[in-house]
Structure formats: C-alpha cells, structure tokens
Design a protein around this motif. Structure first.
Motif, mmCIF file in Angstrom:
data_model
loop_
_atom_site.group_PDB
_atom_site.id
_atom_site.type_symbol
_atom_site.label_atom_id
_atom_site.label_comp_id
_atom_site.label_asym_id
_atom_site.label_seq_id
_atom_site.Cartn_x
_atom_site.Cartn_y
_atom_site.Cartn_z
ATOM 1 N N GLU A 52 -3.848 11.574 -5.670
ATOM 2 C CA GLU A 52 -2.838 10.864 -4.876
ATOM 3 C C GLU A 52 -3.263 9.431 -4.589
ATOM 4 O O GLU A 52 -2.431 8.519 -4.582
ATOM 5 N N GLU A 81 -1.308 5.933 -5.691
ATOM 6 C CA GLU A 81 -0.944 4.791 -4.845
ATOM 7 C C GLU A 81 -1.409 3.479 -5.474
ATOM 8 O O GLU A 81 -0.686 2.474 -5.437
ATOM 9 N N ASP A 113 6.255 0.094 3.204
ATOM 10 C CA ASP A 113 5.960 0.688 1.907
ATOM 11 C C ASP A 113 4.961 -0.186 1.159
ATOM 12 O O ASP A 113 5.086 -1.411 1.129
#
Length: 396
Positions: free
Chosen positions: A58, A62, A239
């Motif tokens: 993960e 990113e 974000d």
C-alpha cells in the motif's frame, strides 16, 4: 512478514512485466494500463488470491500515485492553462461537473454526497494515461495534442481540488483556507532551494554538475519535493494526488526557468523511476481491489456509468469546440470528436475519488468497483475510437 510482502510484490512485478508484452502484441490497441488492471483483478483477493495489499504494498501504491501525478504536472504547460484556451477548458470542466452531479442526483435518487462523488469521477481526464498514447501517435505538438493537454490538465487538477473541498470532513470555508495554506507552502517548498542555489552559485553549479553522476542530485531534489508535498497533503487531510500534481507543476516551472533542456532530462529520469515499478504497482493494486463478480452482476450500472462519462464529459467538450471559439486551432470535425473522446478518458482520479468515498462510507465498495471498472473501459475504448477516427482520412 518479509516473505508475505515479497510474494505479493513478485506477482505484481510479474504483472508489470507481462502487461507491456500483451500491449505490444495487440499493437497497443489495448493499453498497458488496462492490462495492469486486468492482471490485478486476476491475482487479487477476489479471484486467484495470489497477492495481497499488505502495508508495504500500500505504501508503494501511494508513491506510485505520487509519481503518476508528478509526471502529469511535468507535462502540463502553465502558459496554455493561463491563456484563452485554458480559460475555455476550465469553464468547460465546470459545465461538465454540474452535468455530472445532476446525472448523479438523477441516478442515485437524490443522494447528495454520492452524487458529488459521481460528478467528480465522471468528469476527470486521465492525462497520465493519455501521455504515452499521444507520444506514440506523434500528436503531442499538434493543435489536437495541445488541446488534449490543456483539457487534461484541468481534468486532473480541478477534480482534485473539488475532492478536497467537497468531500472533506471540514467545512467548505475551512477546506478552502487549508487549500490556500497548502498552495503557499508548496510554492515556498520549491522556491527555498532555488533561492539558496541563486545565493550560493558555487553550490548550484556543484549540484548541476553532479546531476548526471551516481549522485543524481536534481532527481533527488525532485523526489524530496514530491515527498514533502505528499506529506503536507496527508497532514492537512487532502488527497496526496494534489501534492504530487503541484510538485510537478512547480518543479517544471523552476527547472524550465533555469534550463529547458535540463527540465526534459529530469522528466525522462522520473519516468524511468515511476514507470519501471511504482506506477505499475498503483494500477495493479487498483485492479486487485475490483470484485469482478460483483461488477458483472451490476453490468447495467457499469454501462450506464461509461455512457454518463461520454455524455457529461465528452459531449460538452465537442460542443464547446463547435459552438465557441476556444483558441485550440482545431477545425476538423473528426479532431473535435477525438478531443471529446480523449477528454472523457478517465481512470486515476476515478480510483482516487472512489477510494476516498468508499473509505468514508459515501458509496459502497461494489459501487467503487463498478466506477473503477468503468474508468478502465474508457481507457480501453475511447482512445482506440479516437485513433481509428483520426486514421480514416489517411486511408481514403
């Protein structure tokens, strides 16, 4: 733990190797990114279960998002965005967004927040995905290529801003102030090293001279700025794509002011770092999150979402080119339709917005899978249709 992480990464790396082979075998009719998503579905937990999205995977995902949007920011011409064509593209996106939210309200029976998610997702443009397609076709320097870049820039940036404002846990005004603070901090992050190098010319020459050595100084500074702005967005609960896109825009502006040739060189090196591993990890893991069985069970919604994307994003772009003078220089009806198809090609923003919305409980994981799959369909179908459409005159 190490074996588990490496085993998942082995399958993801294998998918990254096989995807371009199949893309080349199909003469790029099926883009590399679609194969990456497809392999992700196959090796993911909803199919064969060969790979898992571990904590380490993960984190690499990113970073993959960061490099993808960093490169998108690098490719964008800020002068075109500020010009007449850019103003028209921004207005076109706002019209598309209103139509997208309206379609969301209609299809989702008045669920406001979900309709906003639907509207943002249906009006994005996959600029990073379109770049290799435009480069391979030789269209980058043409009026059509420049128009795609401008619409793609706003199709990347404005949905990210909209996500930060409308899907934030803060109030709208608080979110706006946070965005302003981020913009100022982002400019300072890039301006500070540049100011240091100007004040100490010897240091600047040393860093520039070492940029093509094993030290790769310029690339290291670029990565530091990227990670800094991604960290800042994470701390501010924005974000990370916003931080990465801003990093690309600002670093390109700083490097171009110093040396345009050096800016191209740095971008090429970042492409090597990103597309060799990190960006494929992002797309493969996006496919791993898709429950294909649940998506196929809701195939009318899938087809409806793809149709809505074409109607609320592609059609307004075409109509604006036909009915107004946008300054794009596009006169051929075929090129106008191709521009609409390219502008309606969306995936990375769809992945990002559905991930945020699903984790916040605004939409179900099944709905998120349907929307991501719909984005993959646009990447597969719309550029292919545009390429075939543009090829027709040459065949005549």
């Amino acid at each position: 733990m190490l074996v588990e992480n490496l085993l998942s990464m082995w399958w993801i790396a294998l998918a990254a190797v096989l995807a371009p082979i199949l893309a080349l075998a199909t003469r790029r009719a099926v883009p590399d990114v679609v194969w990456l998503l497809a392999f992700g579905v196959v090796i993911g937990p909803h199919a064969l279960g060969l790979a898992e999205s571990t904590e380490a995977v993960e984190f690499l995902r990113e970073l993959g998002i960061g490099f993808l949007f960093l490169l998108a920011g690098f490719e964008v011409s800020t002068s075109d965005m500020r010009g007449r064509q850019g103003r028209h593209a921004a207005l076109t996106w706002l019209i598309c967004a209103l139509l997208g939210v309206g379609a969301g309200l209609l299809l989702l029976h008045g669920q406001g927040q979900a309709a906003i998610v639907f509207g943002i997702a249906s009006t994005s443009t996959a600029l990073g995905t379109l770049l290799p397609i435009l480069k391979d076709s030789g269209a980058m320097g043409s009026p059509l290529g420049r128009a795609v870049m401008v619409h793609g820039a706003f199709g990347e940036l404005l949905p990210i801003v909209a996500m930060s404002l409308l899907l934030s846990t803060r109030g709208t005004w608080q979110a706006a102030l946070v965005l302003v603070f981020f913009a100022l901090a982002a400019v300072a992050t890039v301006a500070l090293p540049a100011r240091i190098f100007r004040r100490i010319p010897m240091l600047g020459r040393a860093f520039g001279g070492a940029s093509n050595s094993t030290m790769q100084t310029t690339v290291r500074i670029t990565v530091w700025v990227l990670v800094t702005l991604m960290l800042l967005t994470a701390v501010l609960e924005l974000d990370v794509a916003l931080g990465a896109f801003a990093a690309g825009l600002l670093i390109k502006a700083a490097l171009t002011a110093a040396s345009p040739i050096h800016a191209e060189e740095v971008m090429h090196k970042i492409e090597i770092v990103g597309f060799s591993l990190l960006i494929p990890v992002f797309f493969v893991t996006s496919g791993m999150s898709i429950d294909l069985g649940a998506v196929l069970a809701r195939w009318p919604l899938l087809l409806g979402f793809v149709a809505v994307i074409a109607l609320v994003r592609g059609v307004p772009v075409v109509l604006r080119e036909v009915l107004t003078t946008t300054g794009s220089g596009i006169e051929s009806p075929r090129e106008r339709v191709a521009l609409g198809l390219y502008a309606a090609t969306g995936l990375p923003i769809i992945v990002a917005v559905t991930q945020i919305a699903a984790s916040s409980g605004l939409i179900s994981t099944t709905m998120a899978s349907v929307m991501v799959t719909g984005g993959a369909v646009t990447v597969l179908l719309f550029p292919l249709l545009a390429t075939r459409l543009l090829a027709r005159p040459a065949q005549g």
